[in-house]
Scaffold this motif. Structure first.
Motif, PDB file in Angstrom:
ATOM      1  N   GLU A   1       0.817  -1.219   0.000  1.00 40.75           N
ATOM      2  CA  GLU A   1       0.000   0.000   0.000  1.00 40.75           C
ATOM      3  C   GLU A   1       0.852   1.272   0.000  1.00 40.75           C
ATOM      4  OE1 GLU A   1      -2.429  -3.211   2.120  1.00 40.75           O
ATOM      5  OE2 GLU A   1      -0.351  -2.507   2.105  1.00 40.75           O
ATOM      6  N   LEU A   2       2.116   1.162   0.450  1.00 38.16           N
ATOM      7  CA  LEU A   2       2.996   2.327   0.477  1.00 38.16           C
ATOM      8  C   LEU A   2       3.182   2.939  -0.903  1.00 38.16           C
ATOM      9  CD1 LEU A   2       5.761   0.945   2.869  1.00 38.16           C
ATOM     10  CD2 LEU A   2       4.185   2.826   3.389  1.00 38.16           C
ATOM     11  N   PHE A   3       3.156   2.121  -1.945  1.00 40.93           N
ATOM     12  CA  PHE A   3       3.365   2.587  -3.310  1.00 40.93           C
ATOM     13  C   PHE A   3       2.043   2.718  -4.051  1.00 40.93           C
ATOM     14  CE2 PHE A   3       8.088   1.452  -4.273  1.00 40.93           C
ATOM     15  CZ  PHE A   3       8.470   2.004  -3.062  1.00 40.93           C
ATOM     16  N   CYS A   4       0.958   2.861  -3.303  1.00 40.99           N
ATOM     17  CA  CYS A   4      -0.384   2.942  -3.884  1.00 40.99           C
ATOM     18  C   CYS A   4      -1.010   4.312  -3.650  1.00 40.99           C
ATOM     19  CB  CYS A   4      -1.305   1.891  -3.253  1.00 40.99           C
ATOM     20  SG  CYS A   4      -0.896   0.179  -3.619  1.00 40.99           S
ATOM     21  N   LYS A   5      -1.971   4.648  -4.491  1.00 41.07           N
ATOM     22  CA  LYS A   5      -2.839   5.783  -4.223  1.00 41.07           C
ATOM     23  C   LYS A   5      -4.048   5.295  -3.432  1.00 41.07           C
ATOM     24  CE  LYS A   5      -5.444   5.428  -8.580  1.00 41.07           C
ATOM     25  NZ  LYS A   5      -5.819   6.114  -9.837  1.00 41.07           N
ATOM     26  N   TYR A   6      -4.705   6.201  -2.744  1.00 48.46           N
ATOM     27  CA  TYR A   6      -5.882   5.826  -1.963  1.00 48.46           C
ATOM     28  C   TYR A   6      -7.145   6.171  -2.740  1.00 48.46           C
ATOM     29  CZ  TYR A   6      -9.381   5.633   1.737  1.00 48.46           C
ATOM     30  OH  TYR A   6     -10.492   5.338   2.482  1.00 48.46           O
ATOM     31  N   SER A   7      -8.068   5.220  -2.793  1.00 46.95           N
ATOM     32  CA  SER A   7      -9.356   5.424  -3.454  1.00 46.95           C
ATOM     33  C   SER A   7     -10.430   5.636  -2.394  1.00 46.95           C
ATOM     34  CB  SER A   7      -9.713   4.214  -4.323  1.00 46.95           C
ATOM     35  OG  SER A   7     -11.037   4.325  -4.813  1.00 46.95           O
ATOM     36  N   LEU A   8     -10.952   6.850  -2.334  1.00 55.34           N
ATOM     37  CA  LEU A   8     -11.946   7.179  -1.332  1.00 55.34           C
ATOM     38  C   LEU A   8     -13.300   6.548  -1.637  1.00 55.34           C
ATOM     39  CD1 LEU A   8     -12.446   8.850   1.232  1.00 55.34           C
ATOM     40  CD2 LEU A   8     -12.982  10.808  -0.230  1.00 55.34           C
ATOM     41  N   THR A   9     -13.557   6.260  -2.895  1.00 53.41           N
ATOM     42  CA  THR A   9     -14.875   5.740  -3.270  1.00 53.41           C
ATOM     43  C   THR A   9     -15.152   4.367  -2.668  1.00 53.41           C
ATOM     44  OG1 THR A   9     -13.962   4.853  -5.327  1.00 53.41           O
ATOM     45  CG2 THR A   9     -14.963   7.044  -5.419  1.00 53.41           C
ATOM     46  N   ASP A  10     -14.107   3.538  -2.548  1.00 49.28           N
ATOM     47  CA  ASP A  10     -14.332   2.197  -2.003  1.00 49.28           C
ATOM     48  C   ASP A  10     -13.328   1.813  -0.914  1.00 49.28           C
ATOM     49  OD1 ASP A  10     -12.086   1.945  -3.545  1.00 49.28           O
ATOM     50  OD2 ASP A  10     -12.813   0.276  -4.765  1.00 49.28           O
ATOM     51  N   ASN A  11     -12.644   2.817  -0.346  1.00 52.16           N
ATOM     52  CA  ASN A  11     -11.697   2.577   0.741  1.00 52.16           C
ATOM     53  C   ASN A  11     -10.704   1.476   0.374  1.00 52.16           C
ATOM     54  OD1 ASN A  11     -10.455   2.752   3.266  1.00 52.16           O
ATOM     55  ND2 ASN A  11     -11.878   1.313   4.228  1.00 52.16           N
TER      56      ASN A  11
END
Length: 400
Positions: free
Chosen positions: A51-61
């Motif tokens: 997850e460190l190299f990921c973006k966060y998606s607020l639509t589906d957490n």
């Protein structure tokens, strides 16, 4: 590929215009520091916590990969306070590291992890640097243990607990459009810290009680409040039966206290009042109130409804306190190097919002803040921390 989030990731997705959810860690490295080895260590941490190299998606957490190298993660010779303003957790990796000569500044997404998880990231990074491998390391983010604890220790949620009628505040200073990002830290010496611990033991209070009292009284001197109301974040990992697991995740709740206080009363009286309030909260597992509704309703409500639940029970306070505790120098060190001038911070708060963060490394207690403010506002923040230090030194002289 997508990595699903846990309910407590949502805690820090509210109030994004006022408060961007980040953790800032800064230190200097002296000695034979190998930059290439450090780069490889960063890459190894991603193998354990993708997850460190990921973006966060607020639509589906959830967390969605955006890079498989250090592009957008590591920056060399760039001012972190200026450059980090363009960091977008919803498009960029959840980790951002700056190297400036021997100064290392690490930013972590507070959506992904809390302060205690930030410390565990440091231990993982150091292990990767020192050993060159992270074999047998597995990150745990589940909250099954928390659901069980909520069933074992039922608490009644009262929204008024998290919304005091007389919140602490600071006066607005003269309007000035020259606000910029800035950080500042001051220390107690290891000898002073040792004496403060001795005084706390003598009076049967905790260091955290002392820090909260000093911060609360320093702020109250400028606030029109007859009570000191503070939220104190606490690491719920302490309740997990399986100790020692790697948990770079959000496992924080908070205790809320509100104690009557006269500025003319002795400081030690306030310390004892805060100690009693905190102890009562601990005895009653009051910290679970701040996350219970979110956990209970996670599978039933929409994201916007869950965010409102967070606002009701875990809202952003203008005046904030956090204690990151002790960073273990046995776990966080780079072979052949010494680490100095270490401190941890929460996010940048635009004055008159203000937070003091406490961290301890190699027996040195540090008070620090990250501010969006003017030179004048920075001096005011320094004065608040110096007042805290004076109160603690006087307490030590009286009870040490």
């Amino acid at each position: 590929m997508k990595y699903p989030g846990e309910p407590l990731n949502i805690l820090h997705t509210i109030g994004l215009k006022e408060l961007y959810p980040i953790i800032r860690i800064s230190f200097t490295v002296k000695g034979n520091f190998d930059v290439n080895r450090f780069k490889q260590a960063i890459m190894l941490t991603e193998k354990v916590v993708p997850e460190l190299f990921c973006k966060y998606s607020l639509t589906d957490n959830s967390f969605i990969p955006v890079t498989d190298d250090l592009e957008g993660v590591l920056f060399i010779g760039i001012d972190p306070d200026i450059d980090s303003e363009r960091w977008d957790l919803f498009a960029d990796p959840q980790l951002r590291i700056y190297l400036n000569h021997n100064r290392v500044t690490i930013y972590l997404s507070h959506i992904l992890t809390d302060g205690a998880g930030g410390k565990q990231f440091l231990y993982l990074l150091a292990k990767a640097y020192n050993e060159g491998v992270v074999d047998n390391c597995q990150n745990h983010q589940d909250i099954d243990w928390l659901r069980k604890l909520l069933a074992e220790h039922p608490v009644k949620v009262d929204h008024r607990v998290d919304h005091p009628t007389q919140p602490l505040s600071l006066p607005k200073l003269a309007d000035d459009d020259q606000q910029s990002r800035r950080t500042l830290a001051i220390n107690l010496t290891p000898a002073e810290g040792k004496e403060l611990i001795k005084a706390a033991h003598h009076e049967k209070v905790t260091l955290n009680d002392l820090f909260m009292a000093a911060f609360g009284q320093a702020i109250q001197r400028y606030s029109d409040a007859n009570s000191i109301s503070l939220a104190c974040p606490t690491d719920m990992r302490q309740f997990i039966p399986k100790k020692g697991q790697l948990r770079i995740a959000n496992h924080t709740s908070r205790y809320n206290i509100s104690v009557r206080s006269k500025l003319s009363a002795p400081f030690e009286k306030l310390v004892w009042s805060i100690h009693q309030a905190m102890q009562e909260n601990k005895d009653n597992f009051q910290c679970f109130q701040s996350v219970k509704s979110l956990i209970d309703n996670y599978d039933k409500y929409s994201l916007s409804e869950l965010q409102q639940t967070v606002e009701d029970n875990y809202h952003v306070r203008n005046i904030s306190y956090t204690n990151f505790g002790i960073i273990d120098d046995h776990q966080f060190h780079f072979n052949g190097c010494s680490i100095e001038d270490f401190y941890m911070l929460g996010t940048y708060r635009r004055y008159p919002m203000f937070q003091v963060a406490v961290s301890t490394y190699r027996n040195r207690i540090t008070f620090a803040f990250a501010m969006v403010g003017t030179d004048q506002e920075e001096r005011f923040g320094r004065a608040i921390m110096m007042t805290m230090v004076d109160l603690l030194r006087n307490y030590t002289e009286k009870f040490g």
